[in-house]
Design an enzyme around this catalytic site. Sequence first.
Site, PDB file in Angstrom:
ATOM      1  N   HIS A  98       0.796  -1.236   0.000  1.00  0.00           N
ATOM      2  CA  HIS A  98       0.000   0.000   0.000  1.00  0.00           C
ATOM      3  C   HIS A  98       0.823   1.278   0.000  1.00  0.00           C
ATOM      4  CE1 HIS A  98      -3.327  -2.768   0.678  1.00  0.00           C
ATOM      5  NE2 HIS A  98      -3.979  -1.857  -0.018  1.00  0.00           N
ATOM      6  N   ARG A 116     -10.695   3.743  -1.023  1.00  0.00           N
ATOM      7  CA  ARG A 116     -10.291   2.831   0.053  1.00  0.00           C
ATOM      8  C   ARG A 116     -10.615   3.493   1.391  1.00  0.00           C
ATOM      9  NH1 ARG A 116      -5.759   2.000  -3.625  1.00  0.00           N
ATOM     10  NH2 ARG A 116      -5.458  -0.215  -4.044  1.00  0.00           N
ATOM     11  N   ARG A 156     -15.550   1.692  -1.087  1.00  0.00           N
ATOM     12  CA  ARG A 156     -15.348   0.348  -0.553  1.00  0.00           C
ATOM     13  C   ARG A 156     -15.409   0.416   0.960  1.00  0.00           C
ATOM     14  NH1 ARG A 156      -9.796  -2.701  -1.633  1.00  0.00           N
ATOM     15  NH2 ARG A 156      -9.054  -1.309  -0.002  1.00  0.00           N
ATOM     16  N   GLU A 163     -11.119 -10.675  -5.314  1.00  0.00           N
ATOM     17  CA  GLU A 163      -9.688 -10.637  -5.014  1.00  0.00           C
ATOM     18  C   GLU A 163      -9.232 -11.884  -4.256  1.00  0.00           C
ATOM     19  OE1 GLU A 163      -8.853  -7.126  -2.669  1.00  0.00           O
ATOM     20  OE2 GLU A 163     -10.699  -7.313  -1.536  1.00  0.00           O
ATOM     21  N   ASN A 190      -4.413  -6.860  -7.014  1.00  0.00           N
ATOM     22  CA  ASN A 190      -3.322  -6.769  -6.025  1.00  0.00           C
ATOM     23  C   ASN A 190      -3.383  -7.960  -5.080  1.00  0.00           C
ATOM     24  OD1 ASN A 190      -3.010  -4.344  -7.257  1.00  0.00           O
ATOM     25  ND2 ASN A 190      -3.852  -3.122  -5.583  1.00  0.00           N
ATOM     26  N   ASP A 191      -4.580  -8.225  -4.583  1.00  0.00           N
ATOM     27  CA  ASP A 191      -4.739  -9.372  -3.699  1.00  0.00           C
ATOM     28  C   ASP A 191      -4.959 -10.666  -4.472  1.00  0.00           C
ATOM     29  OD1 ASP A 191      -4.432  -8.613  -0.965  1.00  0.00           O
ATOM     30  OD2 ASP A 191      -6.194  -7.340  -1.211  1.00  0.00           O
ATOM     31  N   ARG A 196       2.259  -9.902  -1.464  1.00  0.00           N
ATOM     32  CA  ARG A 196       2.389  -8.718  -2.313  1.00  0.00           C
ATOM     33  C   ARG A 196       3.347  -7.683  -1.742  1.00  0.00           C
ATOM     34  NH1 ARG A 196      -3.575  -5.888  -1.613  1.00  0.00           N
ATOM     35  NH2 ARG A 196      -2.571  -3.925  -2.175  1.00  0.00           N
ATOM     36  N   CYS A 230      -9.854  -2.857 -10.391  1.00  0.00           N
ATOM     37  CA  CYS A 230      -9.284  -1.740  -9.633  1.00  0.00           C
ATOM     38  C   CYS A 230      -7.920  -2.083  -9.044  1.00  0.00           C
ATOM     39  CB  CYS A 230     -10.239  -1.260  -8.555  1.00  0.00           C
ATOM     40  SG  CYS A 230     -10.667  -2.541  -7.376  1.00  0.00           S
TER      41      CYS A 230
END
Length: 588
Positions: A193, A300, A337, A439, A462-463, A473, A510
Amino acid sequence: MSRLEISGIGVSPGIAIGEPVVYETRPVAALRLPIEDNEIDREIEAFRRAVEGTVERIEENAERARADMGEEYGSIFDAHKLIALDPGFSGKVEELIRTEKVNAEWALDQVVSELISRFENLGDLYLADRKLDVLDVAAQILQTFRGQDLHRLAELDSPVVIVADDLPPSLAVQLPLDKILGFALETGGMTSHTTIIARSFGIPAAVGVRGACEAARSARLIALDAFEGKLVLDPDQVEINEYRSRRREYEEQQAQLDHVRNLATVTRDGRKLELLANIDLPMEVESALHWNVDGIGLYRSEFLYMKASPLLPSESDHLEFYRELVRRMAPRPVTIRTFDLGGKKLARDVIGSPEANPVLGLRGIRLCLAKPGFFITQLRALLRVAGEYPPGTVRIMIPLVSGVEEIRITRHLLRQTAEELRREGHSIPEGVPLGAMVEVPSAAILSRELAREVDFLSIGTNDLIQYALAVDRANDLVSDLYRASHPGLLRLVKKVLDAGEAEGIEVSMCGETAADPLMVPVLVGLGLRKFSMNPQAVPVVRNLIRHLSYREASQIARQALQLVTAREVEEYLLERLAIFFAKIKIRV
Ligand code: PEP
Ligand code: MG
């Protein structure tokens, strides 16, 4: 001071040249350093100043907590203050410095270890909690003692390059980002992140720069080449000039793309696509508007929590933030989200105790459903803001969904919350769009079933890469295995897109892959129409799409799906697209 070079992995492009500020979060084993008689008073004085600084910060937090959330939250901080000032704690440290003639860090370490082992031996649950408090207070004192107080950075006159061992997003968001020239981090990954924040703010960053903290401590000036992932300590003048000219060149190249801000996102053969923004911090809205995005594809919301940490945002904190976000973006849709806390995003105050394997633990929607109190506070605010705008403007998205059950429970909570709000006199519409992030591999495999329960799906690569390939990650040691081009991932993405098509619901992406120039042609070819990304990435992707033909992209995707290793996919794409990328000046 002599020149030294350390290599790492460039994760956010650019070049930074400046003074380093070293920030270490890992517990550094305190060394026992003997001090002279005439140094004792000075050492004690320095320790007292650190305690005073810590107490001031605790008092500020307590005041905020009382004002925002009520008396009971304020008292958490009072307990911290009592620990910091307790003669059995601070007094003991001073005593050790004096009697043993040792440095304060070592004395503090001794006192904390002794207290902790005493708590552990008593085996009392209440004391187990106090153990965390003592560790927390000790860490704060230590950071202040070492001059690692992040708040002081805001007062810096000139910008600096942050060199850190690990910089969690909860700390990164507290930094004055306008004063940060670059990040050189010893750990982290392509989609951790803090990397995402760096990219979003156009701050050059490299991860996996092992040994950077130790080396930078004695450096006067450093140059970070985040294209190559290289950190140069005390570079010579010739090198500095070279870096400056490369930085100018990059900035000029960026500026040339400014003209795409008002152009349509459409392929050469007329396929219309949408580019949306991922937002973590409110400052990013400006950039999203500048690049004329089609909406917010991902806000987020846990960043609201990180900003308020260690407090939880209240309903009015949520409301105030969402109202402002939606007001600025309207009439474009805004997808918010719900909290994705846990995992690497600090959630100690919510969860209560540390987890052995947090990325597979109480994270995202699981945490929200396990502790619905703070989730319902968020849902109330979301429904209220949705009621203030035309249908479809505010959309709710659920993170870390692993199957349909979580959606059903969330729908139930949403219905209950809406009824409660209506009873209180609020006007809450029916059918606020509810979407799920895909994800977790099981969600991708079940995407047909999920698609029947939600209004939209959004693929979080990403996940999804992390969980599908079992590659952390945020771990630079395995970052070469973290590949968006992996055939396993491509097939999962295709499955989700096909499910959306078959069930007639929207699918967006996303995760950072949506902005990866090498992957965009494949995604377009697979049928993705909505790409959500950090706003800084919009010009490159829009320009790329405007030069791409959908017909060719479909061929490329078909071919890529036949390949069986990530390397084969990458080699194929690089070869097939080499001339195309050269023409539009994209470095991959
Ligand atoms: C993702 O996982 O792809 C995603 C967009 O969510 P986050 O990066 O916040 O985990
Ligand atoms: Mg995610």
